[in-house]
Design a protein around this motif. Structure first.
Motif, PDB file in Angstrom:
ATOM      1  N   ASP A  31      15.280   3.538  47.696  1.00 51.81           N
ATOM      2  CA  ASP A  31      16.681   3.193  47.524  1.00 51.81           C
ATOM      3  C   ASP A  31      17.155   2.597  48.841  1.00 51.81           C
ATOM      4  OD1 ASP A  31      16.836   4.262  44.918  1.00 51.81           O
ATOM      5  OD2 ASP A  31      17.096   6.278  45.732  1.00 51.81           O
ATOM      6  N   THR A  32      17.396   1.305  48.865  1.00 53.62           N
ATOM      7  CA  THR A  32      17.751   0.626  50.107  1.00 53.62           C
ATOM      8  C   THR A  32      19.255   0.663  50.314  1.00 53.62           C
ATOM      9  OG1 THR A  32      15.843  -0.832  49.932  1.00 53.62           O
ATOM     10  CG2 THR A  32      17.616  -1.516  51.408  1.00 53.62           C
ATOM     11  N   VAL A  33      19.668   1.134  51.482  1.00 55.63           N
ATOM     12  CA  VAL A  33      21.072   1.202  51.863  1.00 55.63           C
ATOM     13  C   VAL A  33      21.317   0.156  52.936  1.00 55.63           C
ATOM     14  CG1 VAL A  33      22.902   2.626  52.864  1.00 55.63           C
ATOM     15  CG2 VAL A  33      21.204   3.668  51.330  1.00 55.63           C
ATOM     16  N   ASP A  34      22.192  -0.799  52.646  1.00 51.53           N
ATOM     17  CA  ASP A  34      22.588  -1.798  53.642  1.00 51.53           C
ATOM     18  C   ASP A  34      23.763  -1.235  54.429  1.00 51.53           C
ATOM     19  OD1 ASP A  34      20.797  -3.956  52.966  1.00 51.53           O
ATOM     20  OD2 ASP A  34      21.964  -4.210  51.129  1.00 51.53           O
ATOM     21  N   LEU A  35      23.565  -1.073  55.734  1.00 45.92           N
ATOM     22  CA  LEU A  35      24.607  -0.498  56.592  1.00 45.92           C
ATOM     23  C   LEU A  35      25.050  -1.512  57.627  1.00 45.92           C
ATOM     24  CD1 LEU A  35      24.967   3.004  58.066  1.00 45.92           C
ATOM     25  CD2 LEU A  35      25.013   1.078  59.645  1.00 45.92           C
ATOM     26  N   ASP A  84      26.435  -1.677  51.841  1.00 45.18           N
ATOM     27  CA  ASP A  84      26.719  -0.526  50.987  1.00 45.18           C
ATOM     28  C   ASP A  84      27.580   0.484  51.729  1.00 45.18           C
ATOM     29  OD1 ASP A  84      24.982  -1.299  48.746  1.00 45.18           O
ATOM     30  OD2 ASP A  84      23.355  -0.952  50.174  1.00 45.18           O
ATOM     31  N   VAL A  85      27.296   0.643  53.031  1.00 49.26           N
ATOM     32  CA  VAL A  85      28.051   1.546  53.900  1.00 49.26           C
ATOM     33  C   VAL A  85      28.545   0.743  55.095  1.00 49.26           C
ATOM     34  CG1 VAL A  85      27.966   3.603  55.365  1.00 49.26           C
ATOM     35  CG2 VAL A  85      26.684   3.558  53.217  1.00 49.26           C
ATOM     36  N   VAL A  86      29.816   0.912  55.435  1.00 45.07           N
ATOM     37  CA  VAL A  86      30.357   0.310  56.655  1.00 45.07           C
ATOM     38  C   VAL A  86      30.809   1.441  57.572  1.00 45.07           C
ATOM     39  CG1 VAL A  86      31.013  -1.865  55.574  1.00 45.07           C
ATOM     40  CG2 VAL A  86      32.651   0.027  55.599  1.00 45.07           C
ATOM     41  N   PRO A 242      35.948   5.122  61.564  1.00 43.86           N
ATOM     42  CA  PRO A 242      35.879   5.342  60.117  1.00 43.86           C
ATOM     43  C   PRO A 242      34.579   4.846  59.493  1.00 43.86           C
ATOM     44  CG  PRO A 242      37.109   3.366  60.560  1.00 43.86           C
ATOM     45  CD  PRO A 242      36.736   3.930  61.908  1.00 43.86           C
ATOM     46  N   ALA A 243      34.256   5.411  58.353  1.00 42.43           N
ATOM     47  CA  ALA A 243      33.132   4.937  57.541  1.00 42.43           C
ATOM     48  C   ALA A 243      33.543   4.978  56.079  1.00 42.43           C
ATOM     49  CB  ALA A 243      31.891   5.782  57.772  1.00 42.43           C
ATOM     50  N   ALA A 244      32.943   4.094  55.289  1.00 46.61           N
ATOM     51  CA  ALA A 244      33.264   4.015  53.864  1.00 46.61           C
ATOM     52  C   ALA A 244      32.110   3.364  53.127  1.00 46.61           C
ATOM     53  CB  ALA A 244      34.549   3.204  53.646  1.00 46.61           C
ATOM     54  N   VAL A 245      32.086   3.528  51.815  1.00 45.19           N
ATOM     55  CA  VAL A 245      31.144   2.787  50.980  1.00 45.19           C
ATOM     56  C   VAL A 245      31.892   1.634  50.325  1.00 45.19           C
ATOM     57  CG1 VAL A 245      29.586   4.713  50.516  1.00 45.19           C
ATOM     58  CG2 VAL A 245      31.553   4.329  49.007  1.00 45.19           C
ATOM     59  N   THR A 246      31.152   0.595  50.022  1.00 52.89           N
ATOM     60  CA  THR A 246      31.738  -0.502  49.261  1.00 52.89           C
ATOM     61  C   THR A 246      31.739  -0.142  47.774  1.00 52.89           C
ATOM     62  OG1 THR A 246      29.573  -1.580  49.167  1.00 52.89           O
ATOM     63  CG2 THR A 246      31.074  -2.255  50.936  1.00 52.89           C
ATOM     64  N   LYS A 247      32.504  -0.870  47.001  1.00 50.46           N
ATOM     65  CA  LYS A 247      32.691  -0.532  45.587  1.00 50.46           C
ATOM     66  C   LYS A 247      31.401  -0.608  44.778  1.00 50.46           C
ATOM     67  CE  LYS A 247      37.613  -1.566  44.985  1.00 50.46           C
ATOM     68  NZ  LYS A 247      38.606  -2.391  44.262  1.00 50.46           N
ATOM     69  N   ASP A 248      30.477  -1.473  45.190  1.00 49.51           N
ATOM     70  CA  ASP A 248      29.239  -1.644  44.425  1.00 49.51           C
ATOM     71  C   ASP A 248      28.111  -0.741  44.925  1.00 49.51           C
ATOM     72  OD1 ASP A 248      30.447  -3.583  42.853  1.00 49.51           O
ATOM     73  OD2 ASP A 248      29.820  -5.230  44.174  1.00 49.51           O
ATOM     74  N   ALA A 249      28.399   0.137  45.873  1.00 52.43           N
ATOM     75  CA  ALA A 249      27.357   0.984  46.453  1.00 52.43           C
ATOM     76  C   ALA A 249      26.789   1.944  45.408  1.00 52.43           C
ATOM     77  CB  ALA A 249      27.908   1.768  47.630  1.00 52.43           C
ATOM     78  N   ASP A 250      25.478   2.231  45.518  1.00 53.14           N
ATOM     79  CA  ASP A 250      24.852   3.140  44.565  1.00 53.14           C
ATOM     80  C   ASP A 250      24.987   4.590  45.040  1.00 53.14           C
ATOM     81  OD1 ASP A 250      22.885   3.662  46.477  1.00 53.14           O
ATOM     82  OD2 ASP A 250      21.451   2.267  45.584  1.00 53.14           O
ATOM     83  N   PRO A 251      24.558   5.574  44.224  1.00 56.86           N
ATOM     84  CA  PRO A 251      24.725   6.978  44.590  1.00 56.86           C
ATOM     85  C   PRO A 251      24.048   7.382  45.898  1.00 56.86           C
ATOM     86  CG  PRO A 251      24.306   6.790  42.235  1.00 56.86           C
ATOM     87  CD  PRO A 251      24.110   5.419  42.811  1.00 56.86           C
ATOM     88  N   THR A 252      22.956   6.716  46.268  1.00 56.35           N
ATOM     89  CA  THR A 252      22.298   7.056  47.531  1.00 56.35           C
ATOM     90  C   THR A 252      23.207   6.739  48.708  1.00 56.35           C
ATOM     91  OG1 THR A 252      20.105   6.629  46.586  1.00 56.35           O
ATOM     92  CG2 THR A 252      20.271   6.655  48.988  1.00 56.35           C
ATOM     93  N   ALA A 253      23.878   5.596  48.659  1.00 53.94           N
ATOM     94  CA  ALA A 253      24.813   5.237  49.729  1.00 53.94           C
ATOM     95  C   ALA A 253      25.980   6.214  49.772  1.00 53.94           C
ATOM     96  CB  ALA A 253      25.316   3.812  49.533  1.00 53.94           C
TER      97      ALA A 253
END
Length: 345
Positions: A31-35, A84-86, A242-253
């Motif tokens: 599961d690839t998380v783009d940070l 996916d995560v900022v 701060p940190a947040a996930v984007t709307k299209d992020a999957d459950p792993t993110a």
């Protein structure tokens, strides 16, 4: 801040690695998380990734990462960079993405109000502090050469500048006196690199007498062998990232975002010099801190963005507005233009 700490020790590598992009190659089943993160997170995130991958939710996770000046990173996501995560320096770099529909407006509805890491503004000085720099008044003395990042691109720079402003207004001074103080500070500034990491690189390379920086960045520099010391001034500003996930992020993110504020992840961040944002974090010692056994002393006076400035909504344009679309220049932007210290873009 009272913290109890129980740390799983993780190796910190590449403490002073240059800011840039790195990619973790994943398998087909990963599961690839783009940070997308601000520059000084690069080394600190490595043990956090490893500990997340040791959890049930993160066992198949791999990370694609990009680090740079916070504002630049936010604008890159706005322009279509994968994320996916900022994890940014400033709240405004997340709210920009809320306005574009990329991050849900409820992103602050967490136990830490969306904050994943914290620190304070400090003075990084040459080993032994040869200029005896202790207070905000010392750094504006004639002949003191300052390095601080550019407020136009760097979140670290904005925290630094607001800490300087709060030194005046938070101690009873007027806005006119704060402007006069910032003018002296900018007049003493010899470089405004584009990011906090670039500013550290410039200072450890031998430029300047004092660097305005995050406490964690100063600690990380010392961990990496830099010949510097740092001073926590009697009054300073609490930095909240701060940190947040984007709307299209999957459950792993989403699981990773929650993991960031667990005691385990906060202990990892503490080892890189960040102050924990939750209780129940155990820190035996922090290498590179002035006192490794008591690494995060409480300043005599600690200002906050909410209590001192009314929050980022009330602060961003007032101090850092760019004058676009007919809006007035922000106070700091105008002072930069008046002093000719507009920095590097």
């Amino acid at each position: 801040m009272n913290t109890t700490i129980k740390v799983a020790v993780a190796a910190l590598t590449g403490a002073l690695a240059l800011t840039g992009c790195s990619t973790a190659a994943g398998s087909d089943s990963a599961d690839t998380v783009d940070l997308m993160g601000y520059s000084v997170l690069e080394a600190a995130n490595k043990p956090v990734f490893e500990d997340f991958q040791n959890t049930e939710e993160g066992k198949d996770a791999e990370f694609n990462t990009s680090y740079g000046a916070s504002g630049d990173q936010s604008r890159a996501v706005e322009s279509g960079a994968a994320a996916d995560v900022v994890h940014f320096s400033l709240e405004t770099d997340v709210t920009r993405l809320v306005g574009d529909g990329l991050v849900d407006e409820s992103w602050k509805d967490t136990p830490t109000k969306g904050i994943a890491t914290s620190s304070v503004v400090v003075f990084v000085v040459r080993k032994g502090n040869p200029d005896d720099i202790r207070t905000w008044d010392d750094i504006v003395e004639p002949g003191v050469d300052i390095i601080t990042p550019n407020p136009g691109s760097s979140g670290s720079a904005r925290w630094n500048i607001l800490a300087a402003w709060a030194h005046i207004t938070g101690n009873g001074g007027s806005e006119a006196e704060a402007k006069a103080y910032l003018t002296k500070l900018l007049d003493n500034t010899i470089a405004l690199p584009s990011s906090g990491r670039d500013a550290t690189t410039a200072f450890t390379g031998g430029n300047g007498d004092v660097l305005l920086s995050y406490e964690n960045e100063a600690i990380l520099a010392k961990q990496g062998g830099a010949d510097v010391d740092y001073i926590v001034p009697p009054d300073t500003l609490l930095i909240e990232n701060p940190a947040a996930v984007t709307k299209d992020a999957d459950p792993t993110a989403e699981a990773f975002l929650k993991f960031l504020t667990t005691p385990e992840a906060q202990a990892d961040y503490a080892q890189s010099g960040f102050r924990p944002v939750v209780d129940g974090v155990d820190i035996p010692e922090v290498e590179g801190a002035n006192d490794p056994s008591d690494p995060f002393p409480t300043p005599d006076k600690l200002f906050t963005i909410d209590d001192t400035f009314g929050g980022w909504d009330a602060t961003a344009d007032k101090y850092f507005g760019t004058g676009e679309d007919g809006d007035p220049l922000g106070i700091v932007t105008e002072l930069q233009q008046e002093t000719g210290k507009v920095g590097e873009e």
